[in-house]
Motif scaffolding. Structure first.
Motif, PDB file in Angstrom:
ATOM      1  N   TYR A 126      38.460  44.063  39.390  1.00 35.40           N
ATOM      2  CA  TYR A 126      39.578  43.465  38.800  1.00 35.40           C
ATOM      3  C   TYR A 126      38.866  42.532  37.661  1.00 35.40           C
ATOM      4  O   TYR A 126      39.777  42.020  36.582  1.00 35.40           O
ATOM      5  CB  TYR A 126      40.049  42.315  39.832  1.00 35.40           C
ATOM      6  CG  TYR A 126      41.496  41.596  39.623  1.00 35.40           C
ATOM      7  CD1 TYR A 126      42.280  42.336  39.008  1.00 35.40           C
ATOM      8  CD2 TYR A 126      41.395  40.246  39.530  1.00 35.40           C
ATOM      9  CE1 TYR A 126      43.552  41.406  38.438  1.00 35.40           C
ATOM     10  CE2 TYR A 126      42.411  39.467  39.211  1.00 35.40           C
ATOM     11  CZ  TYR A 126      43.644  40.021  38.708  1.00 35.40           C
ATOM     12  OH  TYR A 126      44.667  39.205  38.611  1.00 35.40           O
ATOM     13  N   LEU A 127      37.718  42.006  37.497  1.00 37.12           N
ATOM     14  CA  LEU A 127      37.366  41.016  36.481  1.00 37.12           C
ATOM     15  C   LEU A 127      37.318  41.891  35.221  1.00 37.12           C
ATOM     16  O   LEU A 127      37.107  41.211  34.061  1.00 37.12           O
ATOM     17  CB  LEU A 127      35.901  40.569  36.926  1.00 37.12           C
ATOM     18  CG  LEU A 127      35.835  39.559  37.997  1.00 37.12           C
ATOM     19  CD1 LEU A 127      34.490  38.999  38.371  1.00 37.12           C
ATOM     20  CD2 LEU A 127      36.398  38.470  37.592  1.00 37.12           C
ATOM     21  N   ASP A 128      37.379  43.191  35.410  1.00 35.70           N
ATOM     22  CA  ASP A 128      37.461  43.909  34.050  1.00 35.70           C
ATOM     23  C   ASP A 128      38.750  43.690  33.164  1.00 35.70           C
ATOM     24  O   ASP A 128      38.568  43.919  31.992  1.00 35.70           O
ATOM     25  CB  ASP A 128      36.982  45.417  34.192  1.00 35.70           C
ATOM     26  CG  ASP A 128      35.570  45.656  34.530  1.00 35.70           C
ATOM     27  OD1 ASP A 128      34.851  45.063  34.098  1.00 35.70           O
ATOM     28  OD2 ASP A 128      35.353  46.566  35.221  1.00 35.70           O
ATOM     29  N   ILE A 129      39.679  43.325  34.081  1.00 37.82           N
ATOM     30  CA  ILE A 129      41.061  43.429  33.274  1.00 37.82           C
ATOM     31  C   ILE A 129      41.963  42.041  33.447  1.00 37.82           C
ATOM     32  O   ILE A 129      42.803  41.701  32.400  1.00 37.82           O
ATOM     33  CB  ILE A 129      42.036  44.510  33.901  1.00 37.82           C
ATOM     34  CG1 ILE A 129      42.192  44.100  35.488  1.00 37.82           C
ATOM     35  CG2 ILE A 129      41.595  46.006  33.656  1.00 37.82           C
ATOM     36  CD1 ILE A 129      42.959  45.169  36.241  1.00 37.82           C
ATOM     37  N   VAL A 130      41.524  41.020  34.137  1.00 34.43           N
ATOM     38  CA  VAL A 130      42.096  39.876  34.324  1.00 34.43           C
ATOM     39  C   VAL A 130      41.620  39.077  33.315  1.00 34.43           C
ATOM     40  O   VAL A 130      40.640  38.932  32.618  1.00 34.43           O
ATOM     41  CB  VAL A 130      41.736  39.050  35.704  1.00 34.43           C
ATOM     42  CG1 VAL A 130      40.231  38.678  35.846  1.00 34.43           C
ATOM     43  CG2 VAL A 130      42.839  37.962  36.025  1.00 34.43           C
ATOM     44  N   ASP A 131      42.679  38.164  32.907  1.00 37.13           N
ATOM     45  CA  ASP A 131      42.688  37.086  31.732  1.00 37.13           C
ATOM     46  C   ASP A 131      42.796  35.695  32.321  1.00 37.13           C
ATOM     47  O   ASP A 131      43.825  35.281  32.807  1.00 37.13           O
ATOM     48  CB  ASP A 131      43.591  37.463  30.579  1.00 37.13           C
ATOM     49  CG  ASP A 131      43.192  36.379  29.595  1.00 37.13           C
ATOM     50  OD1 ASP A 131      42.785  35.303  29.468  1.00 37.13           O
ATOM     51  OD2 ASP A 131      43.905  36.559  28.445  1.00 37.13           O
ATOM     52  N   PHE A 132      41.585  35.063  32.500  1.00 41.53           N
ATOM     53  CA  PHE A 132      41.582  33.764  33.119  1.00 41.53           C
ATOM     54  C   PHE A 132      42.724  32.716  32.275  1.00 41.53           C
ATOM     55  O   PHE A 132      42.980  31.769  32.820  1.00 41.53           O
ATOM     56  CB  PHE A 132      40.180  33.224  33.262  1.00 41.53           C
ATOM     57  CG  PHE A 132      39.508  33.717  34.411  1.00 41.53           C
ATOM     58  CD1 PHE A 132      39.565  33.348  35.583  1.00 41.53           C
ATOM     59  CD2 PHE A 132      38.619  34.820  34.281  1.00 41.53           C
ATOM     60  CE1 PHE A 132      39.040  33.676  36.792  1.00 41.53           C
ATOM     61  CE2 PHE A 132      38.101  35.552  35.072  1.00 41.53           C
ATOM     62  CZ  PHE A 132      38.150  34.946  36.538  1.00 41.53           C
TER      63      PHE A 132
END
Length: 377
Positions: free
Chosen positions: A271-277
């Motif tokens: 998920y960290l490849d696609i999520v935008d914080f």
């Protein structure tokens, strides 16, 4: 004989139980009630059929450790060694517990800045060490004179929480300069920096200890995917520290949980490849602003909220009740659960303040504030 004789059921559990008993809207405990990102649930569903169900390495799934390394570099321009400088934990609470148990010794002192989250004190006491509670200023900035007065040769650790729970206060550059000057005088003191709300900030930028070159080699930094990705029930956090500290933390971690839920680690890694914080921060800013707009129609006076998903409100203008009784009556008479701020102080300091959690869907916030508009004590 109890090892923690004065510690009972947490105020969060008490208020949530009361909310259930009285069918109150629960704005007390800090958990979101809106859906998780569908992309994350899709990743999780896919992985459920793959070979990700056995123990991961003790320190964490290698893919997730690599992604944390990249995230820290992108967010704070800090290069880490994923093998030596971090550990994935069963939530931030386990990271805090393991850190204190590993690094604090009998008869040493640990400074906690009040109001403070309730998970700091127990592991200090279980280490046969002394928690030293020092109050922040009434605007929740650090009282450097008071902190310096309590520092001494027995001080082993100083715990800071930024962005701050329960108040949403964010430390300034000036605060960190003062902190660095103070710790220069006590080079053996370890800094425990609780930064679980690091990606939930608004107008004020979050300053992480990851960015402070003078501090990070003596610091343990705690983060939480549960908070950042609004998946609190997954209980996935992590700690970052230099190798000489992390080595000791891992020794305790391996005998607390050994390793953390494998499926969750792999899912977050993907998920960290696609999520935008930044999008997450924007979503929470919109919730904060909407909640504050709704609360303007109530008799409460709102304090600033610079980070986290908590809003502190004063009721001093219309009630003289202590905040615990006020909070209980808010549940029983008006059907809204909140948290009294005095419970975050060792001495029960009562400033007639309560904490609302606005990490809720809009309908929940609307229904809660309709009830709060009727408040009259």
């Amino acid at each position: 004989m109890s090892k923690l004789p004065h510690i009972g059921t947490s105020i969060f559990t008490v208020m949530s139980q009361m909310a259930n008993e009285h069918q109150a809207i629960n704005l007390s405990q800090g958990f979101p009630n809106f859906p998780v990102d569908e992309r994350l649930t899709a990743i999780t569903a896919k992985l459920a059929y793959e070979n990700v169900h056995q123990y991961t390495p003790m320190a964490g799934h290698s893919g997730l450790l690599d992604k944390i390394t990249r995230l820290t570099l992108a967010s704070y321009n800090r290069n880490l060694n994923p093998v030596t400088d971090m550990v994935v934990t069963a939530g931030a609470t386990e990271a805090i517990f393991a850190t204190i148990q590993a690094l604090v010794n009998k008869n040493e002192e640990v400074i906690i800045l009040d109001p403070s989250y309730d998970c700091y004190e127990a592991p200090i006491l279980l280490s046969n060490a002394l928690p030293v509670r020092v109050a922040l200023n009434d605007d929740y900035t650090p009282n450097w004179e008071a902190i310096a007065t309590r520092m001494n040769a027995k001080t082993r650790m100083l715990i800071i929480n930024n962005p701050h729970n329960p108040t949403g206060k964010i430390w300034s550059e000036a605060d960190f300069i003062q902190l660095e000057k103070l710790l220069d005088l006590y080079p053996d003191v370890i800094l425990l920096s609780d930064e679980v709300y690091e990606y939930i900030t608004y107008e004020q930028p979050h300053i992480s200890v990851n960015t402070r070159i003078k501090l990070r080699d003596k610091s343990v930094i705690i983060s939480s995917f549960g908070k950042s990705l609004h998946i609190t029930g997954w209980k996935i956090g992590y700690a970052i520290a230099p190798e000489y500290l992390m080595r000791e933390i891992k020794k305790v971690h391996q005998f607390l949980v050994f390793s953390v839920n494998s499926l969750s680690q792999v899912a977050i890694s993907e998920y960290l490849d696609i999520v935008d914080f930044n999008e997450i921060a924007t979503m929470y800013r919109q919730k904060r602003d909407y909640f504050r707009e709704l609360m303007a129609k109530t008799p409460f006076e709102l304090l600033p909220c610079e980070g986290s998903y908590f809003q502190v409100a004063s009721y001093a203008s219309f009630s003289k009740q202590n905040d615990i009784d006020f909070s209980k009556e808010l549940i029983t008479r008006y059907g809204v659960a909140t948290i009294p701020i005095s419970t975050f102080y060792a001495d029960g300091k009562d400033l007639k303040l309560v904490r609302f959690c606005f990490a809720k869907d809009n309908n929940t916030l609307e229904q809660a504030t309709l009830r709060l508009q009727k408040v009259a004590f």
